[in-house]
Design an enzyme around this catalytic site. Structure first.
Site, short mmCIF file in Angstrom:
data_model
loop_
_atom_site.label_atom_id
_atom_site.label_comp_id
_atom_site.label_asym_id
_atom_site.label_seq_id
_atom_site.Cartn_x
_atom_site.Cartn_y
_atom_site.Cartn_z
CG HIS A 128 -28.25 21.85 -4.38
ND1 HIS A 128 -28.23 20.91 -5.27
CD2 HIS A 128 -28.44 23.21 -4.90
CE1 HIS A 128 -28.40 21.80 -6.36
NE2 HIS A 128 -28.60 23.04 -6.30
CD GLU A 151 -6.49 1.96 -9.17
OE1 GLU A 151 -7.48 1.96 -8.20
OE2 GLU A 151 -5.50 1.57 -8.68
CE LYS A 205 -4.88 3.33 -5.73
NZ LYS A 205 -5.35 2.11 -5.99
CE1 TYR A 227 -6.46 -1.77 -7.02
CE2 TYR A 227 -7.40 -3.93 -6.98
CZ TYR A 227 -6.40 -2.99 -6.49
OH TYR A 227 -5.85 -3.14 -5.48
CB CYS A 253 -3.37 2.78 -1.48
SG CYS A 253 -3.64 1.06 -1.00
CB CYS A 255 -0.85 0.06 1.32
SG CYS A 255 -1.66 1.62 1.63
CD GLU A 260 -27.76 17.89 -4.73
OE1 GLU A 260 -28.50 18.04 -3.95
OE2 GLU A 260 -27.12 18.61 -5.52
#
Lengths: 492, 619
Positions: free
Chosen positions: A466, A201, A63, A197, A60, A55, A471
């Site tokens: 908003h 990525e 990346k 992935y 992670c 990681c 939302e």
């Protein structure tokens, strides 16, 4: 076999990645005598790194930082629409970015060292293998051997990228995600092989940094993820300039006199052979667990012969009751940092803290940091249908346009949300899929809702914030079954 | 059989039960009685057929299950104040027995009389009787709440009109259909915020390896033109949407002239008049002025800023509302010299610890704050675009006065309801004399039963677009769709789009302490450092997360606060989780998404009461 009190440590953790470190620190916190052994076998290209595991070093963290660099490129293009005068040309300096990212990663390596020291966890930079079920032998870079014994042993050695075995030149000339983040120079025109992935990525950020990037995949993108979402992910990437060679499989990589790599591949649809030239070939075809050099058989630890992963029970115990395995090396576990961390912590608490809590591996949220991010939690549409039957599943969905896209004149064709629910009231939410900016941030909170057993009605009763993208999740009114048009109609 | 009648009984779907919840406690009995009367009259007015019944009463069942399976009826058998309802009904109708039946607002009587009325044809006649009004519903105000309500009513088959008229600001700014949010609120505000964030992104980008000319300037006109173009498309979209749903839209100013009748005056002064069975007031609010020399002549407000044809230059923002801080943040982010003049606290009503953190981030990033001063005079020194203004301000604590010269003075000291000039007195709709706000009950009904109100003008409710939309939609569904769901004003999330965004849901720490007492609460908090900020070299120990838990309710999360990038995106999902009864344990059990800001909430360990250090060291 009298071992109690005769071992060097209460707990020995093999592997200093997210899961291992979390487990070690937690055990030390609970007053145990703990050691962590960690050793990074250099990649075939010779890349190596410090403490912290995948990681931090090759996953992670670098990346997401390079993904951020690519996103910033998009923002530089947006800026003139918002009134900023940015002088052309805009160029990207890989070297500068890589140095900044690598420096940050190194600071994290250091931080992990300090944390272990603070908690009095003994750290050994040695490569471990089992001698017997309580003892490991560690070998330093220089070849010096050390024997360490412990009452409990946790295996958290993770995984490493897989190279194809039958493709000429693959190992000699190809790199993997173990190398890409540590390249000093730009990889240039790149062929990414794979549809995981990791593949998407990497291809996404390379494209975003302005590099000519091609993805070659044998079958479907993002296997295991919702396939409608996956195809939207790749559609967006294609719209941003990533090339896709679908249903193709490489057969040969050759180095040309000018140093370029000539790749030969077969188009599985036409059966024809094609060729292309690239500066870099990146394999992202999957990962293999780091179990081969552990001599697991010396301790009697069972693995799955196909996956090579270690078989574990709900308590993370292996076939040997006092030896455990967590993280990517354990069979059937999601390969995610936060799950490894939590599993490691909970394991330490069960061992030394009188806790009984076992790790719940269901409804784990995750996000794929492709150019348009894809966040999800719970079941994919396919999985929900398979488990509950099509007639019992209701899928609510909508395309939406992030407000920021309007002025920037960005195309929002792939911004899409899908909520998979049981059809029977109160329509329990089974899965949420969000494709759009900041998908990770959006998904996190909803993951809790799903954990709480949220119903469709409860989510709909939540008032929106908003104007945000999140939302839109609380405004999903159109069911797939209704056949109504889920595209945005400007506003409202 | 009454089968032939059914075709006209469009008011309610089958078998819906209205339920009367008991009115709020702690009110005087006369108030409670008045409230109850209002509710009952509202139900009678609002339903083509209204049957008050008891669920165990066989006669009621006869009526309800016989031909009338398409009406709203009310069972007060299980209602706490069933006796009160019965008493009030007898006061209204002189009938104590149930069922008590109304058809088209006419009192029928009980079961037998209703069946007699059916046999005589009276029932059919009453049901077929067309409304004598021009419209089923007139909505005054074409903002978020009004439009949502109008469109929902139209979808339910009602004849609906929307009146919308924008009175130009003192500076002459005016705009199209859609209300505050679309034209002078959320939408342009967030887009300008994005422009400012992009400025920050441009700074960051160099650290991430991007290279381009050193000189980066911002062009105000380009930005506002792009934003105004987007707004025009939204205005147009709203027009189109009304047309598609056959809602009549009139660009005129509406005023009540008598019961059920409104006068509409257009820009040219031409008057027309319309009647309706029901009205919804959704006129919203407009920025307040100081009432000092020079304010209306020379100052602008948020009504003007987003379409200002020139860059405002050196700006004084007066006020500490979220509007004030958001505007100040945007202008600073675009490179302008900005000062905020604050009379007392920042972001009143919000968690004050968070508010101070918002302010201190702004201060560290170039916004100047003048605390405890109020302007007393604004004088023009030079005309121009922008001109030059002299502002004199005095201390709120002593005799000290100060002077400053600015290109622009933006007032953001609060907003006033647009309720005083619309003839509400003519029909007796009560407003709060001081604030101009309209008190309503929990079904958004004013003291005049056929008049309802939604949005910013409601007394004691939230001034937020999604709340107004929700309230408007639900109101229409209750009035015309046989739906009973009320708008829930609890645990509404919101986000302040200051340079560092602040998202929250539930109670502030102050309010939580006030309601639950400090010793019953546990507050968990931490700083966090967004991964993207590390390489960008941005401040550590600035982004902050806090939750407030009720120890004696399973550590339920009653307040959620986050200060950081994308706070709105982060907060939304947690708000949904709070709706489902989020507890600390559930937060702990949830797996984080790595690396995000949102994941910080799954690993909160340090309590405020422990006093432990929450600063982040490296990783």
């Amino acid at each position: 076999w009298e071992w109690a009190g005769r071992q060097d440590y209460n707990l020995l953790v093999i592997g200093g990645g997210s899961g291992g470190l979390a487990c070690a620190k937690e055990a030390a916190q609970l007053g145990m005598k703990v050691a962590v052994v960690d050793y990074v076998e250099p990649s075939p290209r010779g890349t190596r790194w410090g403490l912290g595991g995948t990681c931090v070093n090759v996953g992670c963290i670098p990346k997401k930082l390079i993904h951020q660099a690519a996103l910033l490129g998009g923002m530089i293009r947006d800026a003139p629409h918002y009134g900023w005068d940015v002088a052309q040309p805009v160029l990207h300096d890989w070297r500068k970015m890589a140095e900044a990212v690598q420096n940050y990663v190194k600071s994290l390596n250091w931080g992990h060292r300090v944390q272990l020291q603070d908690r009095k966890v003994k750290y050994f930079n040695i490569k471990a293998s089992f001698v017997n079920e309580h003892t490991i032998c560690g070998v330093t870079k220089g070849g010096k051997e050390t024997l360490l014994s412990a009452e409990h042993i946790v295996i958290a050695t993770g995984g490493r990228p897989r190279y194809p075995t039958h493709i000429e030149g693959a190992l000699e000339y190809g790199i993997t995600s173990d190398d890409i983040f540590w390249l000093k120079e730009s990889p240039g025109k790149t062929l990414v092989v794979g549809a995981s992935y990791v593949a998407l990525e990497c291809a996404g950020f390379l494209t975003g940094l302005g590099l000519d990037t091609t993805v070659m995949m044998r079958s479907i993108p993002l296997r295991g993820f919702d396939q409608q979402m996956s195809s939207l992910v790749t559609a967006y990437m294609a719209s941003q300039g990533t090339r896709f060679l679908k249903h193709c499989t490489p057969s040969r990589v050759q180095k040309l006199p000018d140093g370029q790599l000539q790749v030969t591949w077969e188009d599985l649809t036409s059966g024809k052979e094609n060729m292309g030239t690239f500066s870099t070939v990146l394999w992202a075809i999957g990962r293999i667990p780091e179990t081969r050099s552990l001599n697991l058989e010396n301790a009697g630890i069972n693995t799955n012969p196909n996956s090579q992963k270690i078989l574990v029970d709900a308590q993370e115990a292996t076939s040997v009751p006092h030896i455990y395995a967590i993280g990517d090396v354990a069979e059937g576990r999601p390969e995610l940092t936060p799950t490894a961390i939590m599993a490691g912590k909970l394991l330490a608490r069960r061992l030394y803290g009188q806790s009984l809590d076992v790790m719940d591996y269901s409804n784990v949220p995750t996000t794929v940091f492709t150019p348009l991010e894809y966040g999800c939690v719970g079941l994919s549409e396919e999985e929900a249908m398979a488990r509950h039957g099509e007639e019992h599943v209701e899928v609510y969905h909508a395309y939406y346009k992030p407000l920021e896209f309007t002025v920037a004149e960005r195309d929002a064709s792939q911004c899409y949300i899908k909520m998979v629910c049981l059809r029977k009231p109160p329509q329990l939410v089974l899965g949420l899929h969000f494709l759009g900016p900041n998908a990770g941030e959006v998904t996190q909170g909803f993951a809790l809702g799903i954990k709480c057993g949220a119903s469709y009605e409860q989510v709909m009763r939540t008032v929106g914030i908003h104007p945000t993208c999140a939302e839109e999740v609380a405004k999903l009114r159109i069911s797939k079954r209704s056949g109504l048009d889920p595209t945005v109609t400007g506003c409202g | 059989r009454l089968g032939s009648v059914r075709g006209v009984l469009v008011s309610s779907p089958p078998g819906r039960r209205a339920r009367l919840s008991s009115p709020g406690t702690g009110r005087s009995s006369s108030e409670a009685r008045e409230e109850l009367r209002r509710r009952l009259l509202g139900l009678i007015e609002g339903n083509r057929v209204m049957i008050f019944s008891k669920s165990y009463c066989p006669h009621c069942t006869r009526v309800v299950w016989n031909p009338f399976n398409v009406f709203t009826y009310l069972s007060f058998y299980s209602s706490d104040d069933g006796a009160n309802v019965q008493e009030m009904l007898s006061e209204i109708t002189n009938q104590r027995t149930v069922p008590n039946i109304f058809v088209n607002k006419v009192h029928m009587g009980g079961c037998d009389r209703t069946f007699q009325a059916h046999q005589s044809g009276l029932l059919q006649k009453l049901l077929q009787e067309d409304s004598t009004y021009d419209y089923d519903l007139i909505v005054i105000g074409g903002g978020s709440g009004g439009l949502a309500c109008a469109q929902e009513a139209a979808i339910l088959g009602k004849k609906v009109m929307v009146l919308d008229f924008v009175v130009p600001s003192p500076q002459g700014t005016s705009w199209g259909l859609g209300g505050t949010c679309v034209n002078v609120g959320c939408v342009p505000k967030k887009l300008m915020h994005q422009a400012a964030l992009l400025g920050q992104a441009l700074n960051d980008s160099r650290k991430f390896g991007w290279e381009y000319g050193q000189q980066v300037k911002h062009n105000w006109e380009t930005m506002t033109e792009a934003i105004q173009n987007h707004i025009s498309s939204l205005n147009w979209g709203h027009r189109l949407s009304l047309r598609e749903k056959s809602v009549d839209y009139v660009n005129s100013y509406g005023e009540f002239v008598e019961h059920h009748r409104i006068k509409a005056t257009n820009r040219k002064g031409q008057e027309t008049s319309y009647t309706a069975a029901k009205f919804v007031i959704a006129t919203g609010e407009r920025p307040r002025y100081l009432g000092i020399q020079g304010d209306k002549e020379y100052c602008i407000t948020s009504d003007d800023l987003f379409s200002l044809p020139y860059c405002p230059g050196k700006t004084l923002v007066v006020g500490a509302s979220y509007v004030a801080l958001e505007c100040a943040g945007v202008l600073t982010g675009l490179g302008l010299d900005v000062t905020v003049m604050v009379r007392s606290v920042l972001l009143r009503g919000f968690d004050q610890e968070m508010a101070e953190r918002v302010g201190s981030y702004m201060e560290q990033h170039g916004v100047k704050f003048l605390r405890k001063f109020i302007p007393v005079m604004v004088k023009q020194l030079e005309k121009g675009s922008p001109g030059k203004l002299k502002v004199v301000a005095k201390s709120t604590e002593g005799p000290e006065t100060i002077e400053g010269v600015y290109n622009t003075v933006l007032l953001a000291i609060g907003r006033d309801s647009c309720t005083r000039k619309m003839g509400l007195d003519k029909i007796g709709v009560k407003i709060n004399k001081k604030t101009g706000k309209i008190p309503v009950n929990d079904v958004e009904q004013t003291n005049v039963p056929y008049v309802y109100a939604v949005g910013d003008i409601l007394e004691g409710k939230l001034e937020l677009t999604p709340v107004a939309i929700q309230a408007g939609k639900l109101l229409a569904r209750r009035l015309f769709g046989g739906c009973l769901e009320k708008c829930d004003y609890i645990n509404v999330p919101t986000t302040v789009f200051t340079p560092l965004e602040y998202g929250c849901c539930g109670l502030s720490e102050e309010k939580a302490i006030e309601v639950y007492k400090k010793e019953n609460l546990e507050v968990y908090h931490t700083f966090f450092w967004p991964l993207e900020w590390t390489v960008a070299g941005r401040d550590n120990n600035t982004c902050y997360a806090k939750i407030i838990c009720n120890k004696f309710d399973n550590y339920r999360v009653i307040g959620f606060h986050v200060l950081g990038p994308n706070a709105g995106e982060v907060t939304q999902g947690f708000a949904a989780a709070m709706k489902c009864g989020l507890t600390k344990q559930l937060l702990d059990d949830t797996i984080g998404i790595h690396p995000t800001c949102g994941e910080v909430f799954t690993t909160l360990e340090i309590t405020k009461s422990s006093g432990l250090d929450i600063t982040q060291k490296g990783c």
